[in-house]
Scaffold this motif. Structure first.
Motif, PDB file in Angstrom:
ATOM      1  N   MET A 109     -63.064 -58.191 -46.371  1.00  0.00           N
ATOM      2  CA  MET A 109     -64.158 -58.189 -47.347  1.00  0.00           C
ATOM      3  C   MET A 109     -65.505 -58.119 -46.636  1.00  0.00           C
ATOM      4  SD  MET A 109     -63.521 -60.889 -50.374  1.00  0.00           S
ATOM      5  CE  MET A 109     -62.321 -60.570 -51.645  1.00  0.00           C
ATOM      6  N   LYS A 110     -66.282 -57.084 -46.960  1.00  0.00           N
ATOM      7  CA  LYS A 110     -67.581 -56.932 -46.300  1.00  0.00           C
ATOM      8  C   LYS A 110     -68.675 -57.494 -47.203  1.00  0.00           C
ATOM      9  CE  LYS A 110     -66.553 -52.838 -43.617  1.00  0.00           C
ATOM     10  NZ  LYS A 110     -66.445 -51.390 -43.718  1.00  0.00           N
ATOM     11  N   SER A 111     -69.603 -58.258 -46.622  1.00  0.00           N
ATOM     12  CA  SER A 111     -70.697 -58.815 -47.434  1.00  0.00           C
ATOM     13  C   SER A 111     -71.601 -57.694 -47.924  1.00  0.00           C
ATOM     14  CB  SER A 111     -71.498 -59.838 -46.622  1.00  0.00           C
ATOM     15  OG  SER A 111     -72.007 -59.230 -45.446  1.00  0.00           O
ATOM     16  N   ILE A 112     -71.895 -56.731 -47.037  1.00  0.00           N
ATOM     17  CA  ILE A 112     -72.722 -55.584 -47.409  1.00  0.00           C
ATOM     18  C   ILE A 112     -72.179 -54.327 -46.738  1.00  0.00           C
ATOM     19  CG2 ILE A 112     -74.918 -56.814 -47.817  1.00  0.00           C
ATOM     20  CD1 ILE A 112     -75.771 -55.957 -44.982  1.00  0.00           C
ATOM     21  N   GLU A 113     -72.447 -53.178 -47.365  1.00  0.00           N
ATOM     22  CA  GLU A 113     -72.028 -51.908 -46.767  1.00  0.00           C
ATOM     23  C   GLU A 113     -73.006 -50.817 -47.206  1.00  0.00           C
ATOM     24  OE1 GLU A 113     -68.017 -49.115 -46.525  1.00  0.00           O
ATOM     25  OE2 GLU A 113     -68.148 -50.702 -48.008  1.00  0.00           O
ATOM     26  N   TRP A 114     -73.540 -50.101 -46.245  1.00  0.00           N
ATOM     27  CA  TRP A 114     -74.477 -49.009 -46.544  1.00  0.00           C
ATOM     28  C   TRP A 114     -73.683 -47.765 -46.951  1.00  0.00           C
ATOM     29  CZ3 TRP A 114     -79.033 -48.177 -48.215  1.00  0.00           C
ATOM     30  CH2 TRP A 114     -79.659 -46.934 -48.067  1.00  0.00           C
ATOM     31  N   LEU A 115     -73.999 -47.217 -48.117  1.00  0.00           N
ATOM     32  CA  LEU A 115     -73.215 -46.085 -48.635  1.00  0.00           C
ATOM     33  C   LEU A 115     -73.905 -44.737 -48.430  1.00  0.00           C
ATOM     34  CD1 LEU A 115     -72.049 -47.596 -52.078  1.00  0.00           C
ATOM     35  CD2 LEU A 115     -70.831 -47.615 -49.900  1.00  0.00           C
ATOM     36  N   GLY A 116     -75.053 -44.745 -47.784  1.00  0.00           N
ATOM     37  CA  GLY A 116     -75.769 -43.478 -47.559  1.00  0.00           C
ATOM     38  C   GLY A 116     -76.982 -43.361 -48.469  1.00  0.00           C
ATOM     39  N   ASN A 117     -76.849 -43.830 -49.698  1.00  0.00           N
ATOM     40  CA  ASN A 117     -78.006 -43.811 -50.606  1.00  0.00           C
ATOM     41  C   ASN A 117     -78.118 -45.113 -51.396  1.00  0.00           C
ATOM     42  OD1 ASN A 117     -75.744 -43.576 -52.105  1.00  0.00           O
ATOM     43  ND2 ASN A 117     -76.479 -41.904 -53.409  1.00  0.00           N
ATOM     44  N   ALA A 118     -77.237 -46.067 -51.101  1.00  0.00           N
ATOM     45  CA  ALA A 118     -77.237 -47.350 -51.815  1.00  0.00           C
ATOM     46  C   ALA A 118     -76.636 -48.414 -50.905  1.00  0.00           C
ATOM     47  CB  ALA A 118     -76.397 -47.237 -53.089  1.00  0.00           C
ATOM     48  N   TYR A 150     -82.015 -53.169 -45.287  1.00  0.00           N
ATOM     49  CA  TYR A 150     -81.612 -52.008 -46.092  1.00  0.00           C
ATOM     50  C   TYR A 150     -82.473 -51.918 -47.354  1.00  0.00           C
ATOM     51  CZ  TYR A 150     -77.550 -50.973 -43.181  1.00  0.00           C
ATOM     52  OH  TYR A 150     -76.735 -50.618 -42.133  1.00  0.00           O
ATOM     53  N   GLY A 151     -82.886 -53.069 -47.891  1.00  0.00           N
ATOM     54  CA  GLY A 151     -83.779 -53.064 -49.054  1.00  0.00           C
ATOM     55  C   GLY A 151     -85.091 -52.364 -48.718  1.00  0.00           C
ATOM     56  N   PHE A 152     -85.593 -52.639 -47.511  1.00  0.00           N
ATOM     57  CA  PHE A 152     -86.828 -52.018 -47.033  1.00  0.00           C
ATOM     58  C   PHE A 152     -86.629 -50.494 -46.959  1.00  0.00           C
ATOM     59  CE2 PHE A 152     -89.968 -50.789 -43.861  1.00  0.00           C
ATOM     60  CZ  PHE A 152     -91.015 -51.691 -44.008  1.00  0.00           C
ATOM     61  N   ALA A 153     -85.475 -50.090 -46.394  1.00  0.00           N
ATOM     62  CA  ALA A 153     -85.179 -48.650 -46.287  1.00  0.00           C
ATOM     63  C   ALA A 153     -85.074 -48.026 -47.679  1.00  0.00           C
ATOM     64  CB  ALA A 153     -83.884 -48.447 -45.500  1.00  0.00           C
ATOM     65  N   LEU A 154     -84.479 -48.767 -48.622  1.00  0.00           N
ATOM     66  CA  LEU A 154     -84.379 -48.249 -49.996  1.00  0.00           C
ATOM     67  C   LEU A 154     -85.762 -48.119 -50.636  1.00  0.00           C
ATOM     68  CD1 LEU A 154     -81.235 -50.129 -51.383  1.00  0.00           C
ATOM     69  CD2 LEU A 154     -81.525 -47.644 -51.241  1.00  0.00           C
ATOM     70  N   GLY A 155     -86.682 -49.008 -50.241  1.00  0.00           N
ATOM     71  CA  GLY A 155     -88.065 -48.927 -50.737  1.00  0.00           C
ATOM     72  C   GLY A 155     -88.673 -47.578 -50.375  1.00  0.00           C
ATOM     73  N   ALA A 156     -88.478 -47.164 -49.114  1.00  0.00           N
ATOM     74  CA  ALA A 156     -89.013 -45.863 -48.672  1.00  0.00           C
ATOM     75  C   ALA A 156     -88.309 -44.707 -49.386  1.00  0.00           C
ATOM     76  CB  ALA A 156     -88.859 -45.734 -47.154  1.00  0.00           C
ATOM     77  N   GLN A 157     -87.013 -44.880 -49.668  1.00  0.00           N
ATOM     78  CA  GLN A 157     -86.269 -43.829 -50.400  1.00  0.00           C
ATOM     79  C   GLN A 157     -86.872 -43.602 -51.788  1.00  0.00           C
ATOM     80  OE1 GLN A 157     -83.091 -42.344 -49.422  1.00  0.00           O
ATOM     81  NE2 GLN A 157     -83.495 -43.206 -47.420  1.00  0.00           N
ATOM     82  N   GLY A 158     -87.278 -44.714 -52.419  1.00  0.00           N
ATOM     83  CA  GLY A 158     -87.743 -44.630 -53.805  1.00  0.00           C
ATOM     84  C   GLY A 158     -89.213 -44.254 -53.920  1.00  0.00           C
ATOM     85  N   TYR A 159     -89.915 -44.197 -52.800  1.00  0.00           N
ATOM     86  CA  TYR A 159     -91.361 -43.909 -52.821  1.00  0.00           C
ATOM     87  C   TYR A 159     -91.627 -42.472 -53.271  1.00  0.00           C
ATOM     88  CZ  TYR A 159     -96.007 -42.948 -50.975  1.00  0.00           C
ATOM     89  OH  TYR A 159     -97.308 -42.561 -50.848  1.00  0.00           O
ATOM     90  N   GLN A 160     -92.576 -42.317 -54.220  1.00  0.00           N
ATOM     91  CA  GLN A 160     -92.812 -41.002 -54.842  1.00  0.00           C
ATOM     92  C   GLN A 160     -94.015 -40.249 -54.273  1.00  0.00           C
ATOM     93  OE1 GLN A 160     -90.890 -39.796 -57.400  1.00  0.00           O
ATOM     94  NE2 GLN A 160     -89.563 -41.589 -57.468  1.00  0.00           N
ATOM     95  N   GLY A 161     -94.926 -40.947 -53.594  1.00  0.00           N
ATOM     96  CA  GLY A 161     -96.205 -40.312 -53.218  1.00  0.00           C
ATOM     97  C   GLY A 161     -96.154 -39.515 -51.918  1.00  0.00           C
TER      98      GLY A 161
END
Ligand code: MRU
Length: 345
Positions: free
Chosen positions: A1-10, A55-66
């Motif tokens: 059981m993994k606590s977290i796993e990066w899926l490429g986009n989530a 990973y949350g930080f990385a997701l922040g940059a993914q979601g940035y629109q500007g």
């Protein structure tokens, strides 16, 4: 059981608040999803919180629109939100700072897609480092485990609390893997029962003998000679060795000293906060009253009763026999030995 796993986009997060009854995953698609998962303790344990926040930080940059020029300002908002989730585990702030530093190094990169990729890679490095470091903590820690031992642990400092393997449970795992005869007493860890729900489950999956006890039974067991040593994890270690960990750890340390039982802390050096001189400066999270009045949805106290619910306590360094890290085991005087250890490569 993994606590977290990066899926490429989530980020796939195992919802630990529901274990062991239900195995549910949340696929976090945004930094806000990750922040909520940390707040609700779906992901918990200092190193796991740190890696998830990265990973949350990385997701922040993914979601940035500007445009690229606006990214640093936006990422400050992301960092503030993730940093406001839980105050005690310093690994959260350590990981966010590492991500912030990596972003700053990208100043000259003008392609947003490239910056996003660099941030994902940095989060991957943080996760990878945690795996490696826990293996080393296990190896160093194994040196202090006798061939036959009854070990008491508190809360969950296992694979679920990290990216893999665990810190305190990593030491126990390594001792078991090397053929030692290990038996673990797991404190249930009221109010959220991380010991009862998570530690017992992890150890049973690894076929390591474990006995569940209520938190108030530890003293009686020690008095009867049933505990050879105590090993716990840590959420923040001050420069003098004072250690914040799950509420109830301090009582165990005092009890251990009264019974001449060794008391060890196992933690990566990313849990050491040199900016904090003593344990008195460590911020202690207070959790909602509901966690005390109820036990997983069942009311166990009068609905209106006053509640005090600190999630952590601080064990003064004088009660700690040794701190097991990926760079070796430290003993008192911690003020000197922590500094020596931190400069060691
Ligand atoms: O509130 P939690 O469940 O996040 O608290 C966890 C602990 O106190 C652990 O002992 C600590 O984070 C170390 S985990 C390797």
């Amino acid at each position: 059981m993994k606590s977290i796993e990066w899926l490429g986009n989530a980020l796939r997060i195992l919802d630990q608040s529901k274990l062991p009854v239900e195995t549910v995953y949340r696929d976090a698609l945004s930094y806000e999803d990750v922040a909520e998962a940390i707040e609700h303790m779906e992901v918990r344990g200092a190193p796991a919180i740190g890696a998830a926040a990265a990973y949350g930080f990385a997701l922040g940059a993914q979601g940035y629109q500007g445009n690229i020029e606006g990214l640093p300002g936006y990422m400050e908002v992301v960092q503030d939100r993730l940093g406001a989730t839980r105050p005690t585990a310093v690994n959260l702030f350590w990981a966010l700072r590492r991500m912030e530093d990596r972003l700053r190094e990208c100043r000259e990169v003008k392609d947003l897609a490239e910056v996003r990729q660099i941030l994902i890679e940095e989060a991957d490095h943080i996760a990878e480092d945690d795996r490696r470091v826990n293996g080393l903590i296990g190896e160093y820690g194994n040196e202090i485990i006798p061939e036959k031992a009854n070990i008491l642990t508190h809360c969950n400092a296992g694979a679920l609390a990290t990216v893999e393997y665990g810190t305190a449970l990593g030491v126990i795992r390594k001792a078991n893997e090397t053929g030692k005869t290990i038996h673990v007493y797991a404190d249930e860890t009221r109010p959220l029962l991380q010991g009862a729900r998570l530690t017992t489950m992890e150890l049973m999956q690894d076929k390591i003998p474990v006995t569940l006890i209520a938190d108030n039974m530890a003293g009686y067991l020690m008095q009867q000679g049933k505990v050879d040593l105590v090993i716990v994890g840590a959420d923040r270690i001050a420069a003098n060795g004072d250690t914040a960990n799950k509420i109830g750890t301090y009582s165990l340390a005092v009890l251990a000293q009264a019974h001449a039982i060794p008391f060890y802390v196992a933690a990566p050096t990313s849990t050491i906060d040199l900016k904090v001189a003593t344990g008195q400066e460590i911020p202690i999270e207070e959790r909602p009253d509901k966690e005390m009045r109820e036990c997983f949805g069942v009311q166990v106290a009068p609905a209106e009763v006053n509640v005090y619910n600190p999630a952590f306590d601080v064990t003064p360094a004088k009660y700690i026999t040794g701190i097991i890290t990926e760079k070796g085991i430290m003993t008192n005087p911690y003020s000197v030995n922590i500094l020596k250890l931190m400069v060691r490569s």
